[in-house]
Design a protein around this motif. Sequence first.
Motif, short mmCIF file in Angstrom:
data_model
loop_
_atom_site.label_atom_id
_atom_site.label_comp_id
_atom_site.label_asym_id
_atom_site.label_seq_id
_atom_site.Cartn_x
_atom_site.Cartn_y
_atom_site.Cartn_z
N SER A 49 0.83 -1.21 0.00
CA SER A 49 0.00 0.00 0.00
C SER A 49 0.86 1.26 0.00
CB SER A 49 -0.93 0.01 1.21
OG SER A 49 -1.84 -1.08 1.16
N SER A 50 1.97 1.23 0.76
CA SER A 50 2.84 2.41 0.78
C SER A 50 3.50 2.62 -0.57
CB SER A 50 3.91 2.25 1.87
OG SER A 50 4.87 1.27 1.52
N THR A 107 -4.87 2.02 -5.81
CA THR A 107 -5.12 1.12 -4.69
C THR A 107 -6.05 -0.02 -5.09
OG1 THR A 107 -4.86 2.97 -3.14
CG2 THR A 107 -5.91 0.99 -2.30
N GLU A 108 -6.98 0.28 -5.98
CA GLU A 108 -7.95 -0.73 -6.43
C GLU A 108 -7.28 -1.86 -7.20
OE1 GLU A 108 -8.17 2.47 -6.86
OE2 GLU A 108 -9.93 3.11 -5.73
N ALA A 155 4.21 -6.42 -6.01
CA ALA A 155 2.77 -6.34 -6.21
C ALA A 155 2.30 -4.90 -6.15
CB ALA A 155 2.04 -7.17 -5.15
N GLY A 156 2.89 -4.11 -5.24
CA GLY A 156 2.53 -2.70 -5.16
C GLY A 156 3.01 -1.92 -6.36
N ARG A 186 -2.37 -0.55 -14.81
CA ARG A 186 -1.76 -1.73 -14.18
C ARG A 186 -0.72 -2.33 -15.11
NH1 ARG A 186 -6.16 -5.66 -12.56
NH2 ARG A 186 -5.65 -6.76 -14.48
N VAL A 187 0.42 -2.73 -14.54
CA VAL A 187 1.53 -3.28 -15.32
C VAL A 187 1.57 -4.80 -15.11
CG1 VAL A 187 4.02 -3.18 -15.73
CG2 VAL A 187 2.79 -1.14 -14.91
N SER A 188 1.71 -5.53 -16.20
CA SER A 188 1.81 -6.99 -16.09
C SER A 188 3.24 -7.38 -15.78
CB SER A 188 1.36 -7.66 -17.40
OG SER A 188 2.29 -7.37 -18.44
N LEU A 189 3.42 -8.61 -15.32
CA LEU A 189 4.77 -9.09 -15.02
C LEU A 189 5.63 -9.10 -16.28
CD1 LEU A 189 3.99 -12.06 -12.59
CD2 LEU A 189 5.15 -9.91 -12.01
N ARG A 190 5.05 -9.50 -17.42
CA ARG A 190 5.81 -9.53 -18.67
C ARG A 190 6.26 -8.13 -19.06
NH1 ARG A 190 3.25 -12.68 -23.67
NH2 ARG A 190 3.67 -14.37 -22.19
#
Length: 393
Positions: free
Chosen positions: A199-200, A293-294, A286-287, A382-386
């Motif tokens: 979250s931070s 935040t969603e 993950a952050g 949102r960014v994907s792992l790839r």
Amino acid sequence: MSTAHDRERAWLLVTRREVVSRITDKSFLIGTVLMVAMIVGFIGFTAWQEERTDEATLGATPEAVAMAQAVADAAPQVDDKLEVRLVELDDDAAARAALEADEVDAWLHPVDGDWQLTSESSEQDSLTAATRVVVRQQVLADNAARVGSTVEELEAGSTVGTEFLRGDAERAAVAEAVGFVFVFLFYFAALVFGMQLASSVIEEKQSRIVEIIAAAIPLRHLLAGKVLGNTALALIQLLVYLAVGLVGLTFTPYKSYVPALSGPAAWFLAFFLAGFVALACLWAVAGSLASRTEDLQATSTPLTMLMLVMFFGGLSLDGRGQVIASFVPPVSAVVMPKRILAGGVDWWEPLAALGLLAAFALATVWVGERLYRRALLQTGGRVSLRQAWSAAE
């Protein structure tokens, strides 16, 4: 303007900021105090339960007074936490009236050549168990006397003893209970501190403060400071819980096990440290993958699933499955300490499992650092792992 020396020590400054900001936070302090209170309350309740003596009142009509007296006299030998007081009743009607008025807990009387224990609405477990043992012994002794024998002769060869390859039953029960505490504390700390860390990261990314920070210090230092700061906080909190728990056990009937628990507790701290560092780094990733935040629920789903596997695996695995899992990171962080508690673990097994877990943590930190750096400054959703892995520096 920051100097080269300041940039080299940036991770230490971030670590200090994380620790100070959290350790002075009221919610952190209140949560810690509440958990300590729960531990103290649970230990206190356990000690009270173990020391508590059940008192039961047994009613008997004239034809059952002798048997009831035998039950009252022998009950403490059957159950050392049970005391039985005999109440003599005039007849069956008086017995039923005494039950309905709660003057007695149960009424012992003969029925068709056997014995019956009647209670008002629910079975008196400890009294029932003791009565069955004593009545059986009394009747067996009477029958043996009639045929010119003894109870010992009639029961010769019928005794079944018990033996435990790894200590006694009480020690096994204590080990199982403490093992559950180890698994729960690891899961609780990794989940709470992990969510706060993620979250931070999102807050700094969403407010674009991270862009200012990135201009002053390397992002890997920011990651290191966040991971180390939260690890230090989690370790401090865990030490408080373990200290309270071990000290509290010295006031219970299980105090003799405290020295034996100290070694496994030290091993648990070592496994906790390695496992938590790996998971904390993943929480930071993950952050960084989220832009709002969603988005955290989606980016952290694989991690929460992994933690659930660790939690339920640590609680439910046994036998060969438990042995194998105790060497498989990161599940080994909770499974191997449980095996150490149970005993029967060769000296090299914890060292090998800890070495594998440390190697996993190092690999996780290396991969996580790359993903974190490449995803943190991407704010277009949102960014994907790839995408994070293949993004330019």
